[in-house]
Design a protein around this motif. Structure first.
Motif, PDB file in Angstrom:
ATOM      1  N   GLU A  81       0.838  -1.187   0.000  1.00 36.77           N
ATOM      2  CA  GLU A  81       0.000   0.000   0.000  1.00 36.77           C
ATOM      3  C   GLU A  81       0.878   1.244   0.000  1.00 36.77           C
ATOM      4  O   GLU A  81       1.987   1.239   0.510  1.00 36.77           O
ATOM      5  CB  GLU A  81      -0.880  -0.019   1.255  1.00 36.77           C
ATOM      6  N   ASN A  82       0.327   2.316  -0.550  1.00 37.50           N
ATOM      7  CA  ASN A  82       0.979   3.614  -0.526  1.00 37.50           C
ATOM      8  C   ASN A  82      -0.066   4.628  -0.081  1.00 37.50           C
ATOM      9  O   ASN A  82      -1.071   4.806  -0.759  1.00 37.50           O
ATOM     10  CB  ASN A  82       1.521   3.965  -1.920  1.00 37.50           C
ATOM     11  N   ARG A  83       0.152   5.240   1.060  1.00 38.65           N
ATOM     12  CA  ARG A  83      -0.800   6.205   1.594  1.00 38.65           C
ATOM     13  C   ARG A  83      -0.166   7.580   1.697  1.00 38.65           C
ATOM     14  O   ARG A  83       1.025   7.697   1.970  1.00 38.65           O
ATOM     15  CB  ARG A  83      -1.260   5.804   3.000  1.00 38.65           C
ATOM     16  N   CYS A  84      -0.980   8.596   1.503  1.00 37.56           N
ATOM     17  CA  CYS A  84      -0.525   9.974   1.662  1.00 37.56           C
ATOM     18  C   CYS A  84      -1.288  10.591   2.833  1.00 37.56           C
ATOM     19  O   CYS A  84      -2.514  10.512   2.881  1.00 37.56           O
ATOM     20  CB  CYS A  84      -0.800  10.770   0.374  1.00 37.56           C
ATOM     21  N   TYR A  85      -0.553  11.175   3.757  1.00 36.53           N
ATOM     22  CA  TYR A  85      -1.160  11.843   4.903  1.00 36.53           C
ATOM     23  C   TYR A  85      -0.817  13.316   4.854  1.00 36.53           C
ATOM     24  O   TYR A  85       0.361  13.690   4.814  1.00 36.53           O
ATOM     25  CB  TYR A  85      -0.647  11.238   6.217  1.00 36.53           C
ATOM     26  N   LYS A  86      -1.815  14.164   4.838  1.00 33.09           N
ATOM     27  CA  LYS A  86      -1.606  15.619   4.892  1.00 33.09           C
ATOM     28  C   LYS A  86      -1.401  16.017   6.348  1.00 33.09           C
ATOM     29  O   LYS A  86      -2.165  15.637   7.222  1.00 33.09           O
ATOM     30  CB  LYS A  86      -2.821  16.351   4.318  1.00 33.09           C
ATOM     31  N   ILE A  87      -0.369  16.769   6.584  1.00 31.78           N
ATOM     32  CA  ILE A  87      -0.087  17.207   7.953  1.00 31.78           C
ATOM     33  C   ILE A  87      -0.176  18.718   8.070  1.00 31.78           C
ATOM     34  O   ILE A  87       0.074  19.430   7.183  1.00 31.78           O
ATOM     35  CB  ILE A  87       1.287  16.768   8.442  1.00 31.78           C
TER      36      ILE A  87
END
Length: 87
Positions: A81-87
């Motif tokens: 999996e490849n996830r993007c988290y906005k911080i």
């Protein structure tokens, strides 16, 4: 082992590994042209490279050359999996 020898050997090892693990019922084999180097570094007598193939199997390979022992180690990984988290 120089850089050209190392990259050539890495591609050959990944090619063999990938072809050994393909489902024979698919009737497909890859060639060295389907193997590519993503990243490579040489430090002293040791080398490391990350490789992948054109197969859509999510696999990538880490190869490490131990210059003291004259050995190459292959680690095979699967990307789940490849996830993007906005911080």
């Amino acid at each position: 082992m120089n850089d050209v020898e190392f990259t050539s050997k890495c591609k050959a090892l990944v090619l063999d590994y990938a072809n050994e693990h393909l489902d024979v019922t698919d009737g497909k084999q890859i060639t060295v042209d389907d193997v590519f180097i993503v990243w490579q570094v040489k430090a002293l007598q040791n080398s490391k490279a990350l490789l992948s193939t054109t197969l859509s199997d999510g696999m990538y390979y880490e190869l490490t050359y131990n210059g003291d022992k004259g050995e190459i180690y292959l680690d095979a990984y699967k990307k789940f999996e490849n996830r993007c988290y906005k911080i």
